[in-house]
Design a protein around this motif. Structure first.
Motif, PDB file in Angstrom:
ATOM      1  N   ILE A  48       0.847  -1.193   0.000  1.00 52.08           N
ATOM      2  CA  ILE A  48       0.000   0.000   0.000  1.00 52.08           C
ATOM      3  C   ILE A  48       0.879   1.238   0.000  1.00 52.08           C
ATOM      4  N   GLY A  49       0.613   2.162  -0.909  1.00 49.34           N
ATOM      5  CA  GLY A  49       1.284   3.452  -0.920  1.00 49.34           C
ATOM      6  C   GLY A  49       0.407   4.494  -0.254  1.00 49.34           C
ATOM      7  N   LEU A  50       1.023   5.334   0.565  1.00 49.98           N
ATOM      8  CA  LEU A  50       0.309   6.430   1.221  1.00 49.98           C
ATOM      9  C   LEU A  50       0.932   7.741   0.763  1.00 49.98           C
ATOM     10  N   THR A  51       0.188   8.554   0.020  1.00 59.17           N
ATOM     11  CA  THR A  51       0.726   9.823  -0.474  1.00 59.17           C
ATOM     12  C   THR A  51       0.272  10.971   0.415  1.00 59.17           C
ATOM     13  N   ILE A 133       2.970   2.843 -10.022  1.00 59.34           N
ATOM     14  CA  ILE A 133       2.292   1.694 -10.629  1.00 59.34           C
ATOM     15  C   ILE A 133       3.159   0.446 -10.590  1.00 59.34           C
ATOM     16  N   HIS A 134       4.488   0.640 -10.505  1.00 60.95           N
ATOM     17  CA  HIS A 134       5.432  -0.475 -10.476  1.00 60.95           C
ATOM     18  C   HIS A 134       5.796  -0.896  -9.050  1.00 60.95           C
ATOM     19  N   GLU A 135       5.369  -0.113  -8.054  1.00 55.29           N
ATOM     20  CA  GLU A 135       5.827  -0.350  -6.681  1.00 55.29           C
ATOM     21  C   GLU A 135       4.726  -0.731  -5.699  1.00 55.29           C
ATOM     22  N   VAL A 136       3.489  -0.311  -5.956  1.00 47.62           N
ATOM     23  CA  VAL A 136       2.415  -0.574  -5.003  1.00 47.62           C
ATOM     24  C   VAL A 136       1.172  -1.078  -5.727  1.00 47.62           C
ATOM     25  N   ASP A 137       0.336  -1.771  -4.969  1.00 46.52           N
ATOM     26  CA  ASP A 137      -0.935  -2.265  -5.507  1.00 46.52           C
ATOM     27  C   ASP A 137      -2.065  -1.261  -5.287  1.00 46.52           C
ATOM     28  N   PHE A 138      -2.040  -0.597  -4.129  1.00 46.48           N
ATOM     29  CA  PHE A 138      -3.070   0.380  -3.778  1.00 46.48           C
ATOM     30  C   PHE A 138      -2.412   1.697  -3.396  1.00 46.48           C
ATOM     31  N   LEU A 139      -3.137   2.787  -3.633  1.00 47.85           N
ATOM     32  CA  LEU A 139      -2.698   4.115  -3.203  1.00 47.85           C
ATOM     33  C   LEU A 139      -3.779   4.741  -2.327  1.00 47.85           C
ATOM     34  N   VAL A 140      -3.341   5.301  -1.207  1.00 45.25           N
ATOM     35  CA  VAL A 140      -4.220   6.048  -0.320  1.00 45.25           C
ATOM     36  C   VAL A 140      -3.687   7.476  -0.281  1.00 45.25           C
ATOM     37  N   CYS A 141      -4.525   8.458  -0.621  1.00 45.74           N
ATOM     38  CA  CYS A 141      -4.098   9.849  -0.740  1.00 45.74           C
ATOM     39  C   CYS A 141      -4.796  10.672   0.344  1.00 45.74           C
TER      40      CYS A 141
END
Length: 292
Positions: A48-51, A133-141
Motif C-alpha cells: 500500500i502506498g500512502l501519499t 504503478i510499479h511499486e504498489v498495488d493500492f494508493l491512499v491519498c
C-alpha cells in the motif's frame, strides 16, 4: 480462523446507511471483521502506498502524521510513505517498522496555496505513471495536517474509494458546496450527486487512482485556460468525478473527522482527525502556532 457466523436477520448496524444504491459498501465500525480481511490481503501480498503533501509550512505536521501512521495505519502490511516535499531534507528522522519505507519526493512549490492544492492531482498522476504503478498495488491519498487516532487498515481498500466529508454527512444535496457554475469543468447540477466527498482522503488501486487524478488534473487545467478556479479546487473536481464514476467503496466520517470533542452517537470511532491550526498563518508568511 474462528469467528462469529453472520446472520441474515441481524445486521451489525441499523442506525446508519451501510450500502449505496449502486451496492458499494459504506465502512463503519461494526461492519467488518478485520481478521478475515487481513488474511485475505496477506494472501494477495499487497503493498500500500500512502501519499501526502508536506510543502512549505505544512512540513510541521509531518512528524506526528508519520508517528501515528506507524501505530495505526495498515498495521502488519507493507507500506510506502510517499512524501511530496519542496524540501526533502526536512523529512523527520523516524524509524519505521520492517516492510515499511519513507520515500521523500521533491516537487515544485507554488506561491499560492490554492495552486499547490490544485497541482496535487497533477503530481499524483505523474508519479503513478512514472513510479507508483510499479511499486504498489493500492494508493491512499490523504492530507498531512491530520493524525491517526485509531485503526485504519485494509477494510478501506477497493478499486476506488472516497470518504464522506464530516461537515456534510447529514446534508441534503442543495447544501453541498459543489461547484455550481456551468462554465466550470467541476459543475454539478442541483439534482445530481450522492454524497459530498472530502478531498483529504481518497484512493484505490494504482491504476484507478491514475484515472481519477489524470481526469481531475485535465479538468483543472481546462478551467485554468478559461481563467476559472473551482470553488474548492481539487476537491470540487473529485466530487464531480465521483458523480459519474461511482466509488466501489465509501468510507464513513470515522475516517476523516474534524475534532475530538464532538461525539455524535452514531460515530463509534474517530480514526483520522484534523489537527487544530490557524489556516491563515500556515498559508501565509505569518508565524505559525500549531498544537501538536
Amino acid at each position: 480462523m474462528v469467528y462469529s457466523k453472520p446472520h441474515i436477520f441481524k445486521p451489525p448496524r441499523t442506525d446508519v446507511l451501510t450500502v449505496t444504491p449502486w451496492l458499494a459498501p459504506i465502512i463503519w465500525e461494526g461492519t467488518f471483521n478485520l481478521d478475515i480481511l487481513n488474511e485475505q490481503f496477506r494472501q494477495r501480498n499487497a503493498t500500500i502506498g500512502l501519499t501526502v503533501f508536506a510543502i512549505k509550512k505544512y512540513v510541521v505536521f509531518l512528524q506526528r502524521f508519520l508517528e501515528t501512521a506507524e501505530t495505526y495505519f495498515m498495521v502488519g502490511h507493507r507500506v510506502k510513505y510517499y512524501i511530496f516535499m519542496d524540501r526533502p531534507e526536512a523529512v523527520p528522522n523516524i524509524t519505521v517498522k520492517a516492510g515499511r519505507e519513507i520515500v521523500p519526493l521533491r516537487v515544485q512549490n507554488y506561491p499560492r496555496w490554492q495552486e499547490i492544492s490544485m497541482r496535487r492531482m497533477e503530481m499524483i498522476s505523474h508519479y503513478i505513471q512514472q513510479r507508483f504503478i510499479h511499486e504498489v498495488d493500492f494508493l491512499v491519498c490523504v492530507d498531512v495536517d491530520m493524525w491517526f487516532s485509531d485503526h485504519v487498515g485494509v477494510e478501506i481498500l477497493s478499486e476506488v474509494f472516497g470518504t464522506i466529508h464530516p461537515a456534510f454527512y447529514p446534508s441534503e444535496r442543495k447544501a453541498f458546496t459543489y461547484e455550481r457554475r456551468p462554465e466550470s469543468e467541476a459543475f454539478i447540477p442541483q439534482d445530481e450527486g450522492d454524497f459530498y466527498y472530502a478531498g483529504g482522503f481518497f484512493g484505490g488501486t494504482a491504476a484507478e487512482v491514475y484515472k481519477l487524478s489524470k481526469k481531475c488534473h485535465e479538468a483543472i487545467m481546462a478551467d485554468k485556460n478559461k481563467s476559472m478556479e473551482a470553488i474548492w479546487q481539487e476537491e470540487s473536481h473529485l466530487n464531480k468525478y465521483f458523480v459519474y464514476h461511482k466509488p466501489t467503496k465509501i468510507l464513513s466520517p470515522e475516517y476523516l473527522w474534524f475534532g475530538e470533542r464532538y461525539n455524535p452517537r452514531f460515530l463509534k470511532k474517530k480514526r483520522f482527525i484534523e489537527i487544530p491550526k490557524n489556516r491563515s498563518a500556515i498559508r501565509n508568511k505569518r508565524h505559525l502556532h500549531v498544537k501538536l
